[in-house]
Motif scaffolding. Structure first.
Motif, PDB file in Angstrom:
ATOM      1  N   LEU A 228      54.348  17.927  75.458  1.00 31.01           N
ATOM      2  CA  LEU A 228      54.973  17.496  76.708  1.00 31.01           C
ATOM      3  C   LEU A 228      55.427  18.693  77.544  1.00 31.01           C
ATOM      4  CD1 LEU A 228      55.906  15.214  78.520  1.00 31.01           C
ATOM      5  CD2 LEU A 228      58.039  15.101  77.212  1.00 31.01           C
ATOM      6  N   LEU A 229      56.023  19.695  76.902  1.00 30.80           N
ATOM      7  CA  LEU A 229      56.455  20.887  77.636  1.00 30.80           C
ATOM      8  C   LEU A 229      55.259  21.627  78.230  1.00 30.80           C
ATOM      9  CD1 LEU A 229      59.290  22.374  75.376  1.00 30.80           C
ATOM     10  CD2 LEU A 229      59.537  21.301  77.618  1.00 30.80           C
ATOM     11  N   CYS A 230      54.190  21.743  77.459  1.00 35.06           N
ATOM     12  CA  CYS A 230      52.977  22.408  77.958  1.00 35.06           C
ATOM     13  C   CYS A 230      52.430  21.698  79.190  1.00 35.06           C
ATOM     14  CB  CYS A 230      51.903  22.444  76.870  1.00 35.06           C
ATOM     15  SG  CYS A 230      52.216  23.608  75.538  1.00 35.06           S
ATOM     16  N   VAL A 231      52.375  20.388  79.110  1.00 33.47           N
ATOM     17  CA  VAL A 231      51.841  19.599  80.221  1.00 33.47           C
ATOM     18  C   VAL A 231      52.735  19.725  81.452  1.00 33.47           C
ATOM     19  CG1 VAL A 231      51.357  17.247  81.023  1.00 33.47           C
ATOM     20  CG2 VAL A 231      50.594  17.977  78.757  1.00 33.47           C
ATOM     21  N   LYS A 232      54.045  19.670  81.248  1.00 32.61           N
ATOM     22  CA  LYS A 232      54.973  19.791  82.378  1.00 32.61           C
ATOM     23  C   LYS A 232      54.870  21.163  83.041  1.00 32.61           C
ATOM     24  CE  LYS A 232      58.564  16.423  81.180  1.00 32.61           C
ATOM     25  NZ  LYS A 232      60.001  16.230  80.850  1.00 32.61           N
TER      26      LYS A 232
ATOM     27  N   LYS B 295      63.033  27.087  83.245  1.00 33.28           N
ATOM     28  CA  LYS B 295      63.736  26.315  82.214  1.00 33.28           C
ATOM     29  C   LYS B 295      62.759  25.763  81.180  1.00 33.28           C
ATOM     30  CE  LYS B 295      67.603  24.925  85.191  1.00 33.28           C
ATOM     31  NZ  LYS B 295      68.239  23.808  85.938  1.00 33.28           N
ATOM     32  N   LEU B 296      61.642  25.243  81.665  1.00 30.15           N
ATOM     33  CA  LEU B 296      60.625  24.722  80.749  1.00 30.15           C
ATOM     34  C   LEU B 296      60.064  25.840  79.875  1.00 30.15           C
ATOM     35  CD1 LEU B 296      58.687  22.363  83.200  1.00 30.15           C
ATOM     36  CD2 LEU B 296      60.089  21.636  81.260  1.00 30.15           C
ATOM     37  N   ARG B 297      59.880  27.008  80.484  1.00 29.62           N
ATOM     38  CA  ARG B 297      59.342  28.162  79.753  1.00 29.62           C
ATOM     39  C   ARG B 297      60.279  28.574  78.624  1.00 29.62           C
ATOM     40  NH1 ARG B 297      59.501  33.623  79.692  1.00 29.62           N
ATOM     41  NH2 ARG B 297      61.318  33.617  81.039  1.00 29.62           N
ATOM     42  N   HIS B 298      61.582  28.584  78.906  1.00 28.29           N
ATOM     43  CA  HIS B 298      62.561  28.952  77.877  1.00 28.29           C
ATOM     44  C   HIS B 298      62.576  27.925  76.745  1.00 28.29           C
ATOM     45  CE1 HIS B 298      64.192  32.507  79.683  1.00 28.29           C
ATOM     46  NE2 HIS B 298      64.557  31.889  80.793  1.00 28.29           N
TER      47      HIS B 298
ATOM     48  N   PHE C 182      61.367  27.176 101.369  1.00 27.37           N
ATOM     49  CA  PHE C 182      61.743  28.261 100.461  1.00 27.37           C
ATOM     50  C   PHE C 182      62.655  27.726  99.355  1.00 27.37           C
ATOM     51  CE2 PHE C 182      61.295  31.834 103.879  1.00 27.37           C
ATOM     52  CZ  PHE C 182      59.920  31.760 103.748  1.00 27.37           C
ATOM     53  N   ARG C 183      63.585  26.855  99.749  1.00 25.11           N
ATOM     54  CA  ARG C 183      64.511  26.283  98.766  1.00 25.11           C
ATOM     55  C   ARG C 183      63.754  25.441  97.735  1.00 25.11           C
ATOM     56  NH1 ARG C 183      66.611  21.906  97.275  1.00 25.11           N
ATOM     57  NH2 ARG C 183      65.605  20.681  98.916  1.00 25.11           N
ATOM     58  N   LYS C 184      62.797  24.661  98.213  1.00 23.05           N
ATOM     59  CA  LYS C 184      62.003  23.828  97.304  1.00 23.05           C
ATOM     60  C   LYS C 184      61.181  24.692  96.349  1.00 23.05           C
ATOM     61  CE  LYS C 184      61.484  19.905 100.489  1.00 23.05           C
ATOM     62  NZ  LYS C 184      60.513  19.124 101.309  1.00 23.05           N
ATOM     63  N   PHE C 185      60.654  25.780  96.881  1.00 18.83           N
ATOM     64  CA  PHE C 185      59.885  26.709  96.050  1.00 18.83           C
ATOM     65  C   PHE C 185      60.777  27.285  94.953  1.00 18.83           C
ATOM     66  CE2 PHE C 185      57.423  30.989  96.051  1.00 18.83           C
ATOM     67  CZ  PHE C 185      56.724  30.608  94.916  1.00 18.83           C
ATOM     68  N   GLN C 186      62.000  27.666  95.330  1.00 17.81           N
ATOM     69  CA  GLN C 186      62.941  28.202  94.347  1.00 17.81           C
ATOM     70  C   GLN C 186      63.267  27.157  93.284  1.00 17.81           C
ATOM     71  OE1 GLN C 186      64.402  31.523  94.071  1.00 17.81           O
ATOM     72  NE2 GLN C 186      64.585  30.502  92.088  1.00 17.81           N
ATOM     73  N   ASP C 187      63.433  25.913  93.704  1.00 18.45           N
ATOM     74  CA  ASP C 187      63.711  24.836  92.747  1.00 18.45           C
ATOM     75  C   ASP C 187      62.574  24.693  91.738  1.00 18.45           C
ATOM     76  OD1 ASP C 187      66.109  24.293  93.963  1.00 18.45           O
ATOM     77  OD2 ASP C 187      65.388  22.546  95.086  1.00 18.45           O
ATOM     78  N   LYS C 188      61.347  24.807  92.224  1.00 16.52           N
ATOM     79  CA  LYS C 188      60.192  24.682  91.325  1.00 16.52           C
ATOM     80  C   LYS C 188      60.114  25.874  90.370  1.00 16.52           C
ATOM     81  CE  LYS C 188      57.425  21.740  94.356  1.00 16.52           C
ATOM     82  NZ  LYS C 188      57.657  20.536  93.537  1.00 16.52           N
ATOM     83  N   LEU C 189      60.448  27.058  90.872  1.00 23.71           N
ATOM     84  CA  LEU C 189      60.475  28.237  90.004  1.00 23.71           C
ATOM     85  C   LEU C 189      61.543  28.085  88.924  1.00 23.71           C
ATOM     86  CD1 LEU C 189      60.066  31.206  92.524  1.00 23.71           C
ATOM     87  CD2 LEU C 189      58.377  30.356  90.893  1.00 23.71           C
ATOM     88  N   ASP C 190      62.698  27.569  89.316  1.00 33.25           N
ATOM     89  CA  ASP C 190      63.779  27.345  88.350  1.00 33.25           C
ATOM     90  C   ASP C 190      63.344  26.341  87.281  1.00 33.25           C
ATOM     91  OD1 ASP C 190      65.394  29.082  89.740  1.00 33.25           O
ATOM     92  OD2 ASP C 190      66.495  27.509  90.813  1.00 33.25           O
TER      93      ASP C 190
ATOM     94  N   THR D 261      55.725  37.205  85.558  1.00 38.68           N
ATOM     95  CA  THR D 261      55.106  36.336  86.564  1.00 38.68           C
ATOM     96  C   THR D 261      56.169  35.627  87.390  1.00 38.68           C
ATOM     97  OG1 THR D 261      53.158  35.972  85.174  1.00 38.68           O
ATOM     98  CG2 THR D 261      53.574  34.363  86.914  1.00 38.68           C
ATOM     99  N   ILE D 262      57.143  35.040  86.711  1.00 39.39           N
ATOM    100  CA  ILE D 262      58.239  34.361  87.410  1.00 39.39           C
ATOM    101  C   ILE D 262      59.001  35.356  88.276  1.00 39.39           C
ATOM    102  CG2 ILE D 262      60.379  33.066  87.130  1.00 39.39           C
ATOM    103  CD1 ILE D 262      57.965  31.466  86.343  1.00 39.39           C
ATOM    104  N   SER D 263      59.225  36.551  87.750  1.00 34.51           N
ATOM    105  CA  SER D 263      59.986  37.570  88.484  1.00 34.51           C
ATOM    106  C   SER D 263      59.283  37.970  89.775  1.00 34.51           C
ATOM    107  CB  SER D 263      60.195  38.808  87.602  1.00 34.51           C
ATOM    108  OG  SER D 263      60.979  38.489  86.470  1.00 34.51           O
ATOM    109  N   ILE D 264      57.961  38.093  89.729  1.00 36.31           N
ATOM    110  CA  ILE D 264      57.206  38.461  90.932  1.00 36.31           C
ATOM    111  C   ILE D 264      57.318  37.358  91.981  1.00 36.31           C
ATOM    112  CG2 ILE D 264      54.870  38.797  91.854  1.00 36.31           C
ATOM    113  CD1 ILE D 264      54.237  40.355  89.282  1.00 36.31           C
TER     114      ILE D 264
END
Length: 206
Positions: free
Chosen positions: A86-90, A69-72, A57-65, A11-14
């Motif tokens: 907390l991680l789930c909610v974030k 990180k939260l996913r990992h 676009f930059r802001k979108f990339q920041d949110k994806l990043d 999902t993140i990759s797409i």
């Protein structure tokens, strides 16, 4: 059940691949290119300049990043068979922001499919939690906090799916979700989830 909260890397990759295509076309615009036409339409619909669009676009990339990180971090927790509220909610609120603010970046076929899959997947998680919590989910604070944050996310995913024509009103109605209006504010849920985190720390120290 813990693994249900892990967002697939695909999902993140797409999302990242789509953003990469948009950025490349913006930096090397070709009036004859279909994606360039999409970019111009994006800027026009948002009533912003191409320079401002590049910043979006930059802001979108920041949110994806941030989501990545939260996913990992959540993935590390699940390997220990632990669930961080907390991680789930974030993650839920970060994905909500993406669906709310950047749905129009994902009007291509893959983007539409991702919204559809995410909507179904998170609704499935929501329903599983309801079943696990029984008839009184508000009696278990962890379930309650996650369920409330999922309501926000699901509402946003449904709206995004409708906007990009990934799902129809009939398909949404067929899901029979009932009332998914959150009872708590996003700020309150973050606060409650943070309290849960520190309660667990204190228990471990006791």
């Amino acid at each position: 059940m813990v693994n249900s909260f892990i967002l697939p890397q695909e999902t993140i990759s797409i999302f990242q691949e789509r953003l990469g295509i948009l950025e490349r076309c913006l930096n090397d615009a070709n009036p004859q290119d279909e994606v360039t036409a999409e970019i111009l339409e994006l800027a026009n619909s948002r009533q912003i300049t191409l320079i401002q669009l590049r910043e979006e676009f930059r802001k979108f990339q920041d949110k994806l990043d941030k989501v990545n990180k939260l996913r990992h971090r959540l993935n590390d927790k699940t390997k220990q068979n632990k669930l961080s509220v907390l991680l789930c909610v974030k993650i839920n609120f970060s994905l909500k922001e993406i669906a709310d603010q950047y749905w129009d970046f994902l009007l291509n076929k893959d983007g539409k499919q991702v919204f559809k899959i995410m909507t179904f997947d998170f609704i499935s998680v929501y329903k599983k939690l309801i079943l696990e919590a029984g008839n009184e989910p508000d009696q278990d604070e962890e379930f309650y906090i996650i369920l409330e944050s999922l309501k926000y996310l699901i509402q946003s995913l449904i709206q995004a799916s409708l906007r990009v024509n990934a799902l129809s009103e009939a398909e949404i109605n067929a899901l029979e979700l009932g009332d998914i209006t959150p009872q708590e504010s996003e700020t309150m849920l973050i606060s409650l989830a943070s309290t849960q985190k520190w309660d667990q720390v204190y228990k471990n120290l006791a």
